[in-house]
Scaffold this motif. Structure first.
Motif, PDB file in Angstrom:
ATOM      1  N   TRP A 203      35.456  31.611  12.163  1.00 16.70           N
ATOM      2  CA  TRP A 203      34.619  31.739  13.267  1.00 16.70           C
ATOM      3  C   TRP A 203      34.240  33.350  13.470  1.00 16.70           C
ATOM      4  N   HIS A 204      32.911  33.697  13.563  1.00 17.65           N
ATOM      5  CA  HIS A 204      32.545  35.034  13.701  1.00 17.65           C
ATOM      6  C   HIS A 204      32.164  35.468  14.936  1.00 17.65           C
ATOM      7  N   HIS A 205      33.022  36.556  15.262  1.00 15.60           N
ATOM      8  CA  HIS A 205      33.211  36.943  16.714  1.00 15.60           C
ATOM      9  C   HIS A 205      31.722  37.624  17.083  1.00 15.60           C
ATOM     10  N   ILE A 206      30.988  37.255  18.226  1.00 12.27           N
ATOM     11  CA  ILE A 206      29.862  37.922  18.761  1.00 12.27           C
ATOM     12  C   ILE A 206      30.244  38.972  19.960  1.00 12.27           C
ATOM     13  N   GLY A 207      30.031  40.229  19.602  1.00 13.02           N
ATOM     14  CA  GLY A 207      30.587  41.056  20.857  1.00 13.02           C
ATOM     15  C   GLY A 207      29.870  41.084  21.989  1.00 13.02           C
ATOM     16  N   LEU A 208      29.812  39.935  22.619  1.00 13.39           N
ATOM     17  CA  LEU A 208      29.383  39.753  24.045  1.00 13.39           C
ATOM     18  C   LEU A 208      30.566  39.329  25.001  1.00 13.39           C
ATOM     19  N   TYR A 209      30.477  39.902  26.096  1.00 10.35           N
ATOM     20  CA  TYR A 209      31.488  39.969  26.956  1.00 10.35           C
ATOM     21  C   TYR A 209      31.207  39.456  28.442  1.00 10.35           C
ATOM     22  N   ALA A 210      31.813  38.644  28.899  1.00 10.99           N
ATOM     23  CA  ALA A 210      31.974  38.164  30.519  1.00 10.99           C
ATOM     24  C   ALA A 210      33.286  38.756  31.027  1.00 10.99           C
TER      25      ALA A 210
END
Length: 246
Positions: free
Chosen positions: A173-180
């Motif tokens: 799984w490729h982590h996408i650097g978008l955060y809540a």
């Protein structure tokens, strides 16, 4: 929950200086990101920046900008300063951090990351996408999320790494650097010193894990194009010209 979307943006990018103002289809890149965040329709959208030029183009487009210091080590620190200035009373309890170099980010992805923080035990939510290309399995620039799948497409994150992990058969799984972020978790995070694994892997999110914060991830179909180099910018212009849909 009462969320706010914040977009950190600075002019001093090392590989592509001034990239928030780079033209894509007649508009600065940062305006494209702001428009897509607005289209997500989950809350107010504010660009947090150290540049009057960036603030100016956002205000000219009808958006809202908050000035910050120019010495922040990360976007997390920048949005923390901005939300503290904008909302000292704490009305907004979730801060969605959308990177300012994602001009083709889909509003659906922004809504998905907000959905990842749907339990009070979760400190922050993020996104992942299944790795399909063999060369990305070993590429160090492709950050992998190692986690337990609690339900289809929903994970509790255990680790993030630039290595190929986990071992054995099965998807990566490729982590996408978008955060809540829960606002309380963001405040705790920026007060912590960089952690050993964060420093070793050069991955900020490991500081949160090492501090015992729970991170959940939601799977999305595609990894949004991040603009870090002139080649990325050229690709973003091509995709925009081809009508990449919001």
């Amino acid at each position: 929950m009462t969320p706010i979307v914040m977009i950190p943006a600075r002019m001093a990018a090392s590989r592509l200086p001034g990239k928030p103002l780079a033209d894509i289809g007649g508009e600065p890149m940062i305006v494209h990101v702001w428009r897509r965040a607005m289209a997500a329709a989950i809350g107010d959208v504010v660009v947090a920046t150290d540049s009057e030029e960036i603030a100016g183009v956002i205000r000219a487009a009808g958006g809202r900008a908050q000035m910050t210091r120019d010495d922040h080590p990360s976007g997390s620190d920048r949005i923390h300063e901005a939300i503290t200035a904008i909302d000292p009373e704490g009305r907004f309890d979730v801060v969605v951090n959308v990177q300012g170099d994602l001009p083709l980010i889909s509003p659906q992805a922004i809504r998905a990351v907000f959905a990842a923080i749907d339990h009070p035990d979760i400190a922050l939510g993020t996104l992942v996408a299944r790795i399909e290309r063999e060369e990305e399995r070993t590429a160090s620039q492709v950050v992998k999320m190692v986690g337990s799948e609690m339900s289809p497409g929903r994970f509790r994150c255990l680790y993030f790494t630039r290595a190929t992990a986990p071992w054995g058969d099965g998807p990566l799984w490729h982590h996408i650097g978008l955060y809540a972020w829960r606002r309380s978790a963001l405040a705790r995070f920026v007060a912590l010193p960089p952690s050993p694994l964060e420093s070793r892997e050069k991955l900020e999110q490991l500081r949160a894990l090492e501090a015992g914060m729970r991170i959940d991830a939601v799977a999305v179909d595609d990894v949004p194009l991040g603009v870090d180099t002139p080649a990325d910018l050229h690709r973003a212009r091509q995709l925009h010209a081809q009508g990449a849909a919001p």
